[in-house]
Design a protein around this motif. Structure first.
Motif, mmCIF file in Angstrom:
data_model
loop_
_atom_site.group_PDB
_atom_site.id
_atom_site.type_symbol
_atom_site.label_atom_id
_atom_site.label_comp_id
_atom_site.label_asym_id
_atom_site.label_seq_id
_atom_site.Cartn_x
_atom_site.Cartn_y
_atom_site.Cartn_z
ATOM 1 N N TRP A 119 -1.051 -13.650 -2.250
ATOM 2 C CA TRP A 119 -0.085 -12.930 -3.072
ATOM 3 C C TRP A 119 1.355 -13.354 -2.827
ATOM 4 C CZ3 TRP A 119 -2.361 -10.835 -7.029
ATOM 5 C CH2 TRP A 119 -3.731 -10.545 -6.914
ATOM 6 N N PRO B 224 5.295 -5.538 -11.792
ATOM 7 C CA PRO B 224 5.759 -5.529 -10.401
ATOM 8 C C PRO B 224 7.000 -6.401 -10.171
ATOM 9 C CG PRO B 224 3.393 -5.950 -10.518
ATOM 10 C CD PRO B 224 3.940 -6.101 -11.912
ATOM 11 N N CYS C 6 8.673 -8.462 -7.093
ATOM 12 C CA CYS C 6 8.495 -9.025 -5.755
ATOM 13 C C CYS C 6 9.879 -9.263 -5.160
ATOM 14 C CB CYS C 6 7.719 -10.341 -5.816
ATOM 15 S SG CYS C 6 6.055 -10.192 -6.503
ATOM 16 N N ARG D 91 7.296 -0.602 -9.571
ATOM 17 C CA ARG D 91 6.311 -1.063 -8.607
ATOM 18 C C ARG D 91 6.895 -2.276 -7.869
ATOM 19 N NH1 ARG D 91 1.887 -2.919 -11.095
ATOM 20 N NH2 ARG D 91 0.560 -2.476 -9.308
ATOM 21 N N VAL E 110 6.799 -5.032 -4.487
ATOM 22 C CA VAL E 110 6.155 -5.661 -3.339
ATOM 23 C C VAL E 110 7.252 -6.184 -2.427
ATOM 24 C CG1 VAL E 110 4.601 -7.465 -2.520
ATOM 25 C CG2 VAL E 110 4.163 -6.352 -4.719
ATOM 26 N N GLU F 114 8.039 -8.547 0.008
ATOM 27 C CA GLU F 114 7.383 -9.793 0.397
ATOM 28 C C GLU F 114 7.621 -10.111 1.877
ATOM 29 O OE1 GLU F 114 5.460 -11.146 -1.840
ATOM 30 O OE2 GLU F 114 6.571 -11.959 -3.531
ATOM 31 N N GLY G 193 4.220 -1.831 -2.033
ATOM 32 C CA GLY G 193 3.307 -2.514 -1.129
ATOM 33 C C GLY G 193 4.056 -3.592 -0.381
ATOM 34 N N THR H 17 3.471 -7.703 1.450
ATOM 35 C CA THR H 17 2.674 -8.827 1.919
ATOM 36 C C THR H 17 3.069 -9.164 3.347
ATOM 37 O OG1 THR H 17 4.245 -10.454 1.016
ATOM 38 C CG2 THR H 17 2.381 -9.814 -0.382
ATOM 39 N N ARG I 180 -1.722 -0.597 1.098
ATOM 40 C CA ARG I 180 -0.394 -1.095 0.724
ATOM 41 C C ARG I 180 -0.020 -2.390 1.445
ATOM 42 N NH1 ARG I 180 3.300 2.986 0.520
ATOM 43 N NH2 ARG I 180 1.618 4.466 0.235
ATOM 44 N N GLY J 248 -4.715 -6.483 -2.239
ATOM 45 C CA GLY J 248 -3.817 -7.143 -3.185
ATOM 46 C C GLY J 248 -4.233 -6.945 -4.628
ATOM 47 N N PHE K 96 -3.430 -3.436 -5.776
ATOM 48 C CA PHE K 96 -2.022 -3.162 -6.067
ATOM 49 C C PHE K 96 -1.607 -3.789 -7.386
ATOM 50 C CE2 PHE K 96 2.518 -3.689 -6.041
ATOM 51 C CZ PHE K 96 2.966 -2.477 -5.538
ATOM 52 N N TYR K 97 -2.084 -4.999 -7.658
ATOM 53 C CA TYR K 97 -1.715 -5.697 -8.888
ATOM 54 C C TYR K 97 -2.578 -5.292 -10.087
ATOM 55 C CZ TYR K 97 1.803 -8.805 -6.910
ATOM 56 O OH TYR K 97 2.947 -9.313 -6.347
#
Length: 349
Positions: free
Chosen positions: A12, A132, A134, A169, A171, A173, A192, A194, A241, A296, A299-300
């Motif tokens: 991700w 989302p 990122c 939403r 992420v 990273e 969430g 990564t 998450r 992942g 979440f996506y």
């Protein structure tokens, strides 16, 4: 011998670059992962849906014949980004997410965002359509210590953004700190994070102790040991998450081994073997699939992969290729500094 069968993982957060480097590295990710969120920080960056479509074709052209690897494209957010174009790309399935780089935070981020409030209209549109964002979570204020940039970003940028657009939403990273882990856990359902393979393995000593070792230098930079341990705890927790984003970021050796070496670790070839080692150390092999293959996609809002892979542990260490050729240069593969005993049985390296 020990074996572990899990759903095929996804990545991700992945850099494939372009040109000769793309041709060299794309097959390595395709050998292990079904899908990957592709970073847009090329020169020039992937800003529009048309840019994403063209880059996607170049990626597909670099894959081995018969590969089932799916690149999930992202757009590089700028203060001139057009919400209509972003929404169109998302609705037609071409673009999966938008990437926020604070200007100057990392490789090829000079075109990034300087004033987050200037892109709030775009972010509000993204929240409305469920797209989302990122985030590269670091401030670039030169007065802030490089090891504190993530924590300060949370305070100055991310927390206010969450209050302003809570339905967006996000992420976070390549989270690298306990601060980041704690924030994600307390920030509600729409966020969430990564975690990279290398940040589970190295702390800042790997870069600086005993001489400067450029192949461990990445951004966000590896932090103190307490932060590495917090990342490990999050990764093996099974919590939905937290999920794998390798941040595999190749640079040819002359650009890494220079007076101003580029940031990035190339870990695509041996990520799954390294992760199996980490999860085995933590007595958590039963949660490896959640981290690499289930959290992942959830979440996506994508289905998990149906295909399975089989990881095999041998008594003797497995030898992995140390460098790969990219045009006239070489790229160094991440060395975890311990013997690796795991191997994806489909891996021909």
């Amino acid at each position: 011998m020990k074996t572990l069968t899990i759903r095929q993982p996804d990545d991700w957060h992945l850099h494939l670059r372009d040109g000769a480097v793309l041709q060299a590295v794309a097959p390595w990710s395709a050998a292990h992962f079904s899908r990957a969120i592709i970073m847009p920080n090329l020169v020039p960056p992937v800003v529009t849906s048309a840019d994403a479509a063209a880059y996607r074709e170049r990626i597909l052209g670099a894959l081995p014949e018969g590969s089932g690897f799916t690149p999930l494209m992202t757009l590089y957010l700028t203060e001139a980004s057009q919400a209509d174009d972003i929404e169109s790309g998302f609705r037609n399935g071409l673009v999966t997410a938008v990437k926020l780089y604070p200007a100057g935070a990392t490789t090829n981020s000079q075109s990034g965002v300087r004033d987050v409030e200037a892109v709030y209209p775009v972010l509000e549109r993204m929240a409305k359509i469920g797209m989302p964002l990122c985030v590269h979570g670091e401030v670039t204020d030169p007065e802030i210590d490089i090891f504190d940039r993530e924590a300060v970003f949370i305070e100055r940028v991310l927390a206010p953004l969450r209050r302003r657009i809570p339905e967006l939403r996000i992420v976070m990273e390549h989270v690298t700190t306990k601060d980041g882990v704690d924030f994600v856990r307390g920030a509600g359902e729409n966020i969430g994070a990564t975690i990279t393979t290398h940040h589970l393995i190295i702390n800042r000593n790997a870069i600086l102790a005993g001489g400067i070792r450029p192949h461990y230098y990445c951004l966000p930079v590896a932090k103190r040991e307490k932060h590495r341990l917090a990342l490990r705890e999050a990764a093996i927790s099974g919590e939905g998450r937290f999920f794998l984003g390798t941040d595999s970021a190749p640079h040819v050796d002359p650009l890494k081994e220079s007076a101003c070496g580029c940031a990035g670790v190339f870990n695509a070839p041996n990520t799954m073997a390294c992760l199996a080692h980490v999860f085995e150390e933590e007595n958590a092999l039963d949660r490896l699939e959640a981290f690499t293959s289930l959290n992942g996609p959830a979440f996506y809002r994508l289905p998990p992969n149906e295909k399975r892979i089989r990881l095999v542990r041998s008594d003797e260490p497995v030898e992995y290729q140390r460098k790969i050729r990219a045009g006239q240069d070489e790229i160094t593969v991440f060395d975890p500094m311990f013997p690796i005993h795991w191997k994806d049985e489909d891996d021909a390296s």
